[in-house]
Write an enzyme that holds these catalytic residues in place. Structure first.
Site, PDB file in Angstrom:
ATOM      1  N   LYS A 123       0.834  -1.196   0.000  1.00 42.28           N
ATOM      2  CA  LYS A 123       0.000   0.000   0.000  1.00 42.28           C
ATOM      3  C   LYS A 123       0.873   1.251   0.000  1.00 42.28           C
ATOM      4  CE  LYS A 123      -3.962  -1.854   2.577  1.00 42.28           C
ATOM      5  NZ  LYS A 123      -4.964  -1.678   1.525  1.00 42.28           N
ATOM      6  N   ARG A 153     -10.390 -11.506   1.732  1.00 42.53           N
ATOM      7  CA  ARG A 153     -11.215 -12.593   1.179  1.00 42.53           C
ATOM      8  C   ARG A 153     -10.489 -13.929   1.261  1.00 42.53           C
ATOM      9  NH1 ARG A 153     -11.616  -9.260  -4.336  1.00 42.53           N
ATOM     10  NH2 ARG A 153     -11.333  -7.584  -2.827  1.00 42.53           N
TER      11      ARG A 153
END
Ligand code: BES
Ligand code: MN
Ligand code: ZN
Length: 495
Positions: A274, A348
């Site tokens: 990120k 996920r």
């Protein structure tokens, strides 16, 4: 924080501070009118002289004749007709802010007649506890910082007493859950690791007799075949944990409600790292897991007549020589293979194995909570959580619970039309679906692992914490989950 319900003659009740409402155009609420009578009109006279006209703001009066309270705090509630639960809790924030400036630790609140029902009393208790929360685990409190309120007594009419007692019992249990979720969320990533979360879950089971905690280690996950979950923690020095908390408050045969929460204790993105700005906020990436802790604690303290299982897959997501690489293919517990095109779509990956794992509990319903996508914030902003389910009835139940608990959700589709965005040339499914509808394709990914039961997913990326100057965890969606569980309990026992 402590709550009490009191009744009887308001004017004769002793308290350091009595809080009563005044409506627009200096119209007195029911309790304020009773006080006005007891003081021979002193309150109305004061309002005629003072600045408070019943809109926003407050007015503090000392030594009113005929009143046992040391002081009376008159709080503006706005127009009588427009005054609802929401306006009332906002006015309460004003009042309690004023009290804590003065260092008062105890107060008595008299709710306006008509706004003293179960829902309002509960919301009031929850709001008061919310305002009294201070984060202090890694920070000394400021010198002369105002102390929060310790005890709030709420005055209600005799006929409302039973409802009010139930409301504060529920309110303080939910507040305990919210506070636990906030505290876990606010703790930094170097303290709140997967191992720390597991230890807290074991502690919780020690404190609460009705609760049992089991922690699966990486070796257990290996033997089960949780290749997706384990792939995320491979890039971290902190071992992953799969936390399972069990509360059996219902009948033996009753199928459990299962809550699954993303417990990513720090999300740097992994190899798909990120940008640096605001990366600290990724300590909140375990907020879904924290909400499971909170909801389970609230259910236990409310002694709900349900069976409940809380599951938290906990891991870090960091770049490292052993970390997932874009293009890697892993095999999930379900047997489906996953091509990891972006290592930052890790939530996920840990959730899918937990969601397959919970099939063994034969759940009545499974809810998962996750700070899953930035795209959900783009779609909905930071007011509602995103709700995803193909089950219309469940969607309605969750929306209604969210409205009732002032912890709202907004539904987005999980249609199969989106599924082809997850096609992969090298695995059964890719872990990202491109720019379009990112929150939806994330939910569609999870949907592939939840076919065995009723399921809904809450994307809490925009609601779990507040960003900016007042940065801090909100404890959402614990209030929504608690309300949903209360309703499950009432349905089961036919009440
Ligand atoms: N934890 C983040 C989602 C997130 C980002 C929540 C910012 C709240 C604020 C999640 O693991 C993530 O990184 N998601 C990616 C998915 C993308 C790579 C498909 C995202 O949202 O950018
Ligand atoms: Mn991520
Ligand atoms: Zn994440």
């Amino acid at each position: 924080m402590e709550f009490q319900i009191v009744g009887g003659d308001l004017a004769k009740t002793k308290t350091p501070c009595l809080i009563v409402g005044v409506f627009d155009k200096r119209k007195l609420s029911g309790p304020a009118e009773a006080l006005d009578k007891a003081t021979d009109g002193a309150i109305a006279a004061l309002l005629r002289k003072g600045e408070l006209d019943g809109g926003k703001g407050w007015l503090l009066a000392y030594d009113l004749p005929g009143i046992a309270a040391e002081r009376v705090l008159l709080v503006g509630l706005g127009k009588r007709k427009e005054c609802d639960r929401d306006k009332l809790t906002k006015a309460l924030s004003t009042a309690l802010g004023r009290l804590s400036e003065g260092g008062l630790r105890k107060a008595l609140l008299a709710l306006p007649t008509g706004l003293d029902d179960y829902a309002t009393v509960r919301a009031t208790a929850l709001q008061a506890a919310h305002l009294a929360y201070r984060y202090d685990q890694t920070k000394a409190p400021k010198k002369d910082a105002p102390e929060p309120l310790q005890t709030l007594a709420i005055w209600v009419e005799k006929a409302k007493r039973r409802d009010a007692e139930r409301a504060i019992a529920h309110g303080s249990a939910i507040a305990d859950g919210v506070q636990l979720a906030r505290e876990l969320g606010n703790l930094p990533g170097n303290i709140c690791t997967p191992t720390y979360l597991a230890a807290r879950a074991l502690d919780l089971a020690k404190d609460e007799k009705a609760l049992k905690t089991e922690v699966l280690e990486e070796s257990d996950m290996q033997s089960l075949g949780m290749g997706a979950l384990l792939s995320v923690s491979r890039g971290s020095r902190e071992p992953a944990k799969l936390i399972v908390m069990r509360y059996d408050g219902g009948e033996d045969k009753a199928k459990p409600v299962v809550l699954v929460g993303k417990g990513l204790t720090f999300d740097a993105g992994g190899i798909s790292i990120k940008p640096a700005a605001d990366m600290d906020e990724m300590k909140y990436d375990m907020a879904g897991g924290a909400s499971v802790f909170g909801a389970v604690l609230a259910a236990v303290r409310m002694q709900l007549p349900i069976n409940l299982i809380g599951v938290v897959p906990a891991s870090e997501n960091l770049p490292d020589g052993a970390a997932n690489k874009p293009g890697d293919v892993v095999t999930s517990l379900s047997g489906q293979t996953i091509e990891i095109l972006n290592t930052d779509a890790e939530g996920r990956l840990i959730l899918c194995d937990a969601l397959t794992y919970v099939e063994r509990f034969e759940p009545a319903v499974v809810l998962d909570m996750a700070t899953l996508t930035g795209a959900c914030i783009v779609a909905l902003g930071r007011h509602p959580s995103g709700l995803f389910t193909g089950d219309g009835k469940l969607a309605r139940e969750l929306s209604e619970a969210g409205d009732a608990a002032d912890d709202r959700v907004w539904r987005l589709p999980v249609w199969d039309d989106y599924q082809k965005q997850l096609d992969s040339n090298f695995a059964d499914i890719a872990n990202i679906g491109g720019r379009d509808g990112g929150a939806i394709t994330a939910a569609c990914f999870l949907a592939r692992f939840t076919k065995a039961y009723r399921w809904a997913h809450l994307d809490i990326a925009g609601t779990a914490w507040v960003t900016g100057k007042d940065k801090g965890s909100t404890g959402r969606p614990v209030p929504l989950l608690a309300e949903f569980l209360i309703r499950q309990g009432s349905a089961d026992s036919g009440r």
